[in-house]
Design a protein around this motif. Structure first.
Motif, PDB file in Angstrom:
ATOM      1  N   GLU A   1     -15.395   2.968  37.299  1.00  0.00           N
ATOM      2  CA  GLU A   1     -14.705   2.665  38.554  1.00  0.00           C
ATOM      3  C   GLU A   1     -13.967   3.889  39.081  1.00  0.00           C
ATOM      4  O   GLU A   1     -14.055   4.217  40.267  1.00  0.00           O
ATOM      5  N   ARG A   2     -13.262   4.584  38.201  1.00  0.00           N
ATOM      6  CA  ARG A   2     -12.495   5.748  38.626  1.00  0.00           C
ATOM      7  C   ARG A   2     -13.401   6.834  39.197  1.00  0.00           C
ATOM      8  O   ARG A   2     -13.143   7.378  40.278  1.00  0.00           O
TER       9      ARG A   2
ATOM     10  N   ASP B   1     -16.117   1.861  27.989  1.00  0.00           N
ATOM     11  CA  ASP B   1     -15.475   3.179  28.026  1.00  0.00           C
ATOM     12  C   ASP B   1     -15.716   4.016  26.778  1.00  0.00           C
ATOM     13  O   ASP B   1     -15.743   5.235  26.859  1.00  0.00           O
TER      14      ASP B   1
ATOM     15  N   ASN C   1     -16.325  -1.102  32.758  1.00  0.00           N
ATOM     16  CA  ASN C   1     -16.026   0.292  32.460  1.00  0.00           C
ATOM     17  C   ASN C   1     -15.032   0.838  33.484  1.00  0.00           C
ATOM     18  O   ASN C   1     -15.382   1.103  34.631  1.00  0.00           O
ATOM     19  N   LYS C   2     -13.779   1.026  33.065  1.00  0.00           N
ATOM     20  CA  LYS C   2     -12.734   1.503  33.975  1.00  0.00           C
ATOM     21  C   LYS C   2     -12.996   2.943  34.421  1.00  0.00           C
ATOM     22  O   LYS C   2     -12.694   3.315  35.554  1.00  0.00           O
ATOM     23  N   GLU C   3     -13.559   3.765  33.526  1.00  0.00           N
ATOM     24  CA  GLU C   3     -13.852   5.141  33.892  1.00  0.00           C
ATOM     25  C   GLU C   3     -14.953   5.195  34.938  1.00  0.00           C
ATOM     26  O   GLU C   3     -14.948   6.061  35.819  1.00  0.00           O
TER      27      GLU C   3
END
Length: 262
Positions: free
Chosen positions: A86-87, A58, A82-84
């Motif tokens: 996924e979003r 991220d 990377n959570k962003e």
């Protein structure tokens, strides 16, 4: 041009336009061309289509461009850190072409070698070959763009017919790579695991930009030790040996436990 040295990372990436396609080296955070990525972020380039094993994390590597919403599409084999990412993918903001890792490596190598396509057994009998993998979601969660079916043909292997799926090679407008050593002619040497996707990405880019920790004069590198010949590299920038390098997940024993085992 024989002398391929550029004054700065900013100068080297200045002509990368909005909407360009890039092959970017690195595996996890190892071998990331971080100075070139930062320079691209600073100049505001957007709408990028990027081919890279993964998209950093991220707050580092390609994750910086992703967080600033500069990336339109990723072609990758791993996207789990990377959570962003996924979003953006699940919300329909980002297109993803998910590709088996070995296939991705070969697609880059083939593109750099002038090979248009190749057949592989990887993905036969799955959505990789049959199509239907989500590439972009709609805002309501439905699949807006799905992967198409690919050509599957049988070839004999030790006299037995086996199915193979056709994969097209990858070439990009630019490539961004990181190396430990380089000379002004563009010959590069990579350090251990940082070798990963960097040579393949360099081969696939029509214009390859390399950042190196140390730049030496032509003739100083042992020809037998060169990992990527300068014919594939068009611009080279020295970033120094102290450039920041990060580790995705550092796992160590607590000091007390280590001392108790001594």
């Amino acid at each position: 041009m024989i002398d391929k040295q550029w004054a700065s990372a900013a100068d080297a990436v200045a002509d990368i336009p909005d909407g360009a396609s890039l092959a970017v080296g690195g595996f996890g955070l190892s071998g990331n061309p971080s100075a070139l990525i930062q320079a691209l972020l600073d100049q505001g380039t957007s709408g990028l289509s990027i081919v890279s094993n993964n998209c950093g994390v991220d707050d580092w590597g390609l994750g910086l461009l992703l967080g600033a919403q500069r990336i339109r599409k990723m072609t990758s084999s791993y996207v789990g850190e990377n959570k962003e990412f996924e979003r953006q993918f699940l919300s329909g903001e980002l297109e993803l072409e998910l590709t088996p890792q070995g296939t991705l490596a070969e697609k880059l190598r083939a593109g750099g070698s002038g090979i248009a396509a190749f057949y592989t057994q990887t993905g036969v009998g799955t959505q990789v070959a049959e199509g239907g993998l989500p590439r972009r979601y709609a805002s309501d969660g439905s699949i807006a763009v799905a992967s198409p079916p690919k050509d599957v043909r049988a070839f004999p292997v030790n006299g037995v017919p086996r199915d193979f799926v056709l994969e097209e090679a990858i070439t990009t407008d630019f490539a961004l790579v990181h190396a430990a050593l380089g000379d002004r002619h563009g010959n590069l040497i990579f350090n251990k695991a940082a070798r990963n996707f960097n040579p393949l990405a360099a081969m696939a880019g029509r214009i390859c930009i390399a950042q190196v920790e140390r730049l030496v004069e032509p003739g100083e590198l042992d020809p037998d030790g060169v990992h990527l010949p300068g014919v594939f590299v068009h611009r080279i920038v020295e970033v120094g040996p102290d450039i920041e390098k990060r580790i995705e997940r550092r796992t160590v024993r607590p000091a007390a436990d280590a001392a108790g085992e001594a």
